[in-house]
Design a protein around this motif. Sequence first.
Motif, PDB file in Angstrom:
ATOM      1  N   LEU A 178       0.822  -1.195   0.000  1.00 42.60           N
ATOM      2  CA  LEU A 178       0.000   0.000   0.000  1.00 42.60           C
ATOM      3  C   LEU A 178       0.861   1.252   0.000  1.00 42.60           C
ATOM      4  N   SER A 179       0.312   2.327  -0.537  1.00 44.21           N
ATOM      5  CA  SER A 179       0.981   3.618  -0.400  1.00 44.21           C
ATOM      6  C   SER A 179       0.974   4.023   1.063  1.00 44.21           C
ATOM      7  N   ALA A 180       1.797   4.987   1.418  1.00 41.49           N
ATOM      8  CA  ALA A 180       1.900   5.402   2.815  1.00 41.49           C
ATOM      9  C   ALA A 180       0.565   5.898   3.349  1.00 41.49           C
ATOM     10  N   ALA A 181      -0.134   6.711   2.547  1.00 38.19           N
ATOM     11  CA  ALA A 181      -1.419   7.249   3.002  1.00 38.19           C
ATOM     12  C   ALA A 181      -2.459   6.139   3.152  1.00 38.19           C
ATOM     13  N   ALA A 182      -2.487   5.196   2.197  1.00 39.20           N
ATOM     14  CA  ALA A 182      -3.448   4.095   2.273  1.00 39.20           C
ATOM     15  C   ALA A 182      -3.160   3.213   3.481  1.00 39.20           C
ATOM     16  N   ALA A 183      -1.878   2.948   3.750  1.00 40.56           N
ATOM     17  CA  ALA A 183      -1.512   2.110   4.894  1.00 40.56           C
ATOM     18  C   ALA A 183      -1.920   2.780   6.202  1.00 40.56           C
ATOM     19  N   THR A 184      -1.696   4.083   6.303  1.00 40.45           N
ATOM     20  CA  THR A 184      -2.067   4.811   7.519  1.00 40.45           C
ATOM     21  C   THR A 184      -3.570   4.770   7.735  1.00 40.45           C
ATOM     22  N   ALA A 185      -4.332   4.981   6.672  1.00 42.92           N
ATOM     23  CA  ALA A 185      -5.792   4.957   6.777  1.00 42.92           C
ATOM     24  C   ALA A 185      -6.283   3.572   7.180  1.00 42.92           C
ATOM     25  N   PHE A 186      -5.713   2.533   6.591  1.00 45.30           N
ATOM     26  CA  PHE A 186      -6.157   1.172   6.888  1.00 45.30           C
ATOM     27  C   PHE A 186      -5.826   0.788   8.332  1.00 45.30           C
ATOM     28  N   GLU A 187      -4.639   1.133   8.771  1.00 44.12           N
ATOM     29  CA  GLU A 187      -4.258   0.838  10.157  1.00 44.12           C
ATOM     30  C   GLU A 187      -5.170   1.558  11.136  1.00 44.12           C
ATOM     31  N   GLY A 188      -5.595   2.780  10.778  1.00 50.06           N
ATOM     32  CA  GLY A 188      -6.507   3.516  11.642  1.00 50.06           C
ATOM     33  C   GLY A 188      -7.848   2.816  11.790  1.00 50.06           C
ATOM     34  N   VAL A 189      -8.338   2.206  10.714  1.00 50.46           N
ATOM     35  CA  VAL A 189      -9.608   1.487  10.773  1.00 50.46           C
ATOM     36  C   VAL A 189      -9.476   0.232  11.629  1.00 50.46           C
ATOM     37  N   ASP A 220     -18.870 -15.185  -4.325  1.00 55.08           N
ATOM     38  CA  ASP A 220     -20.258 -14.914  -3.959  1.00 55.08           C
ATOM     39  C   ASP A 220     -20.345 -14.191  -2.620  1.00 55.08           C
ATOM     40  N   LEU A 221     -19.676 -13.040  -2.543  1.00 53.41           N
ATOM     41  CA  LEU A 221     -19.644 -12.256  -1.318  1.00 53.41           C
ATOM     42  C   LEU A 221     -20.375 -10.931  -1.516  1.00 53.41           C
ATOM     43  N   ALA A 222     -20.884 -10.387  -0.429  1.00 50.75           N
ATOM     44  CA  ALA A 222     -21.468  -9.043  -0.433  1.00 50.75           C
ATOM     45  C   ALA A 222     -20.395  -8.051  -0.007  1.00 50.75           C
ATOM     46  N   ALA A 223     -20.500  -6.811  -0.467  1.00 49.89           N
ATOM     47  CA  ALA A 223     -19.471  -5.815  -0.185  1.00 49.89           C
ATOM     48  C   ALA A 223     -20.087  -4.499   0.260  1.00 49.89           C
ATOM     49  N   VAL A 224     -19.476  -3.897   1.276  1.00 47.58           N
ATOM     50  CA  VAL A 224     -19.828  -2.559   1.742  1.00 47.58           C
ATOM     51  C   VAL A 224     -18.544  -1.741   1.768  1.00 47.58           C
ATOM     52  N   THR A 225     -18.522  -0.650   1.026  1.00 50.73           N
ATOM     53  CA  THR A 225     -17.340   0.206   0.929  1.00 50.73           C
ATOM     54  C   THR A 225     -17.643   1.572   1.521  1.00 50.73           C
ATOM     55  N   VAL A 226     -16.761   2.054   2.386  1.00 50.77           N
ATOM     56  CA  VAL A 226     -16.950   3.372   2.986  1.00 50.77           C
ATOM     57  C   VAL A 226     -15.640   4.149   2.931  1.00 50.77           C
ATOM     58  N   PRO A 227     -15.731   5.478   2.804  1.00 50.03           N
ATOM     59  CA  PRO A 227     -14.511   6.296   2.848  1.00 50.03           C
ATOM     60  C   PRO A 227     -13.958   6.346   4.260  1.00 50.03           C
ATOM     61  N   VAL A 228     -12.652   6.369   4.373  1.00 49.59           N
ATOM     62  CA  VAL A 228     -12.010   6.407   5.683  1.00 49.59           C
ATOM     63  C   VAL A 228     -11.690   7.832   6.088  1.00 49.59           C
ATOM     64  N   LEU A 229     -11.301   8.655   5.112  1.00 50.58           N
ATOM     65  CA  LEU A 229     -10.909  10.033   5.414  1.00 50.58           C
ATOM     66  C   LEU A 229     -11.717  10.999   4.558  1.00 50.58           C
ATOM     67  N   PRO A 230     -13.046  10.999   4.711  1.00 49.49           N
ATOM     68  CA  PRO A 230     -13.852  11.846   3.824  1.00 49.49           C
ATOM     69  C   PRO A 230     -13.645  13.333   4.039  1.00 49.49           C
ATOM     70  N   GLY A 231     -13.179  13.727   5.239  1.00 51.97           N
ATOM     71  CA  GLY A 231     -13.034  15.144   5.536  1.00 51.97           C
ATOM     72  C   GLY A 231     -12.042  15.841   4.627  1.00 51.97           C
ATOM     73  N   ASP A 232     -10.898  15.163   4.357  1.00 56.18           N
ATOM     74  CA  ASP A 232      -9.915  15.806   3.493  1.00 56.18           C
ATOM     75  C   ASP A 232      -9.910  15.197   2.096  1.00 56.18           C
ATOM     76  N   LYS A 233     -10.897  14.340   1.809  1.00 57.85           N
ATOM     77  CA  LYS A 233     -11.141  13.799   0.479  1.00 57.85           C
ATOM     78  C   LYS A 233     -10.032  12.869  -0.013  1.00 57.85           C
ATOM     79  N   ARG A 234      -9.148  12.409   0.867  1.00 56.05           N
ATOM     80  CA  ARG A 234      -8.163  11.430   0.411  1.00 56.05           C
ATOM     81  C   ARG A 234      -8.873  10.117   0.124  1.00 56.05           C
ATOM     82  N   PRO A 235      -8.634   9.516  -1.036  1.00 57.65           N
ATOM     83  CA  PRO A 235      -9.488   8.423  -1.517  1.00 57.65           C
ATOM     84  C   PRO A 235      -9.063   7.048  -1.009  1.00 57.65           C
ATOM     85  N   PHE A 236      -9.018   6.860   0.275  1.00 57.45           N
ATOM     86  CA  PHE A 236      -8.603   5.561   0.784  1.00 57.45           C
ATOM     87  C   PHE A 236      -9.706   4.984   1.649  1.00 57.45           C
TER      88      PHE A 236
END
Length: 476
Positions: A227-238, A299-315
């Motif tokens: 992952l990119s640094a920003a994506a890794a940080t966002a994922f670890e936060g979740v 055959d899985l269901a998926a729910v996707t949500v933004p992690v950092l919507p405030g600053d619009k970073r797309p991770f």
Amino acid sequence: MNTLPPDPDPVPTVPPTASQRVIAAFERITEADRPDLWSTLRAVEDVLVDAKAVDERVKAGEDLPLAGTVFAVPELIDVAGQPSGRSVPEASATIVSRLTGAGAVVLGKTGAATVASAWDRTKAGGRGAAVAVALGIVDLALSTAGPVPAALNAVAALRPTRGLLPMTGVRSAEAVSVYATGLVAARRALALMTGPDGVSSTRTWPADVRLGAGEHPRIAYPENLPLSAAAATAFEGVVKRLTAAGAVLTPIVLGEQDFEDALLLPTVPDHPDLVEALADPAGVQHRLAACTAFANLLDLAAVTVPVLPGDKRPFGVTFLTRAFEDQIGLDLATVCTDEPMTPYPEPGEEVVVFGAHLRGQPLNAELTALGARFTGPVRTTEGYRMVLLDTEPPQPGVLEGATTLDGERWRLSPAAFERFAATLKEPFVLDRVVLDDGTAPLAVRCLTAEGPGLDRYESWRGYVRFTSTAGLRGPG
């Protein structure tokens, strides 16, 4: 001393009419200046005709849950009178008709080409549907592109279990997703679209489907992804946020897909430049979808949500759940968005509990083991009382009386409800109680029972707290 007059009571916000929302949408189209999003944009006069018809239906007293909503449809989903490939269909796809029947208005059809992100035109944004939502042009968008465009534009996406949506008028083998700025709006639209139409083949929920994963859901997640640094940080936060909320997270090697309640994934590993995405569309798409592409195959269901919507970073992150366990993914995703948990319209039965079946109490595991879903606290009207029964573990018997009682409402699948009912022993029965919201669900109570009265307590937890701090006494 002089004092200022009190502030006036806030004036309730009146939602926009359908006509007002359409006008605002076209104004936003002009401001955004993104003609690349659309394959076909309807004339404002035609859209206003539909909107005014919705406004008239509302004035006539119709209950239209999507009145004041505008949405976009991709090229591969039919809209009556709108070009679809080389033809112009006479009828809309079932899922489109269900949304317009609920008061939503179609603004236009989005294209399949890769376009710039809503927040940075130098970055890739996937297809136009997610961008149109992110820019506030539409409230909802249907798509066959899946989670990736949602993550690239910081919007939510729901892709239900394959077969729950009728595919009449959908000219694609890919599953349909709905994009929105939040889970509540996306879930509402998804609920309206769900169910057979008598034309295309659909699936129904199993009678024993799990509706919840308990207070400590077990979530698998991959470690050491590129992952990119920003994506890794966002994922670890979740991961940390879910752990703090009580979930049990277990690292796995991606590819094993061995998970219990859900699999948590970063939706995209990075955010590529638009130039790169246009130069190598297949390569970039393969890289971006690497984490979530297998969901259709399994055959899985998926729910996707933004992690950092405030600053619009797309991770964003994506929760994958087994087929028909869509509700579990929705509930887990709300931990990331702080939105209220809302139910998907799967079949089920509700039951109210007052004693040892409450969360944190000794018999609550009987509910969670059946996949029951906690839907909220409740209070009865003034017509009940509790007595202390001679049982192990201790439990109250709820009888007719003159006080209010606090309890909890749980939802179970039909088969799980039958199994739960079979566990109840005398003097317990399932009988209706009247709640202060006017509903009368089934509840675990007693028609007759002997025991010391607990009249001073409005809840079983209140009595338990009393005995744990003051020691055992006459309950009074």
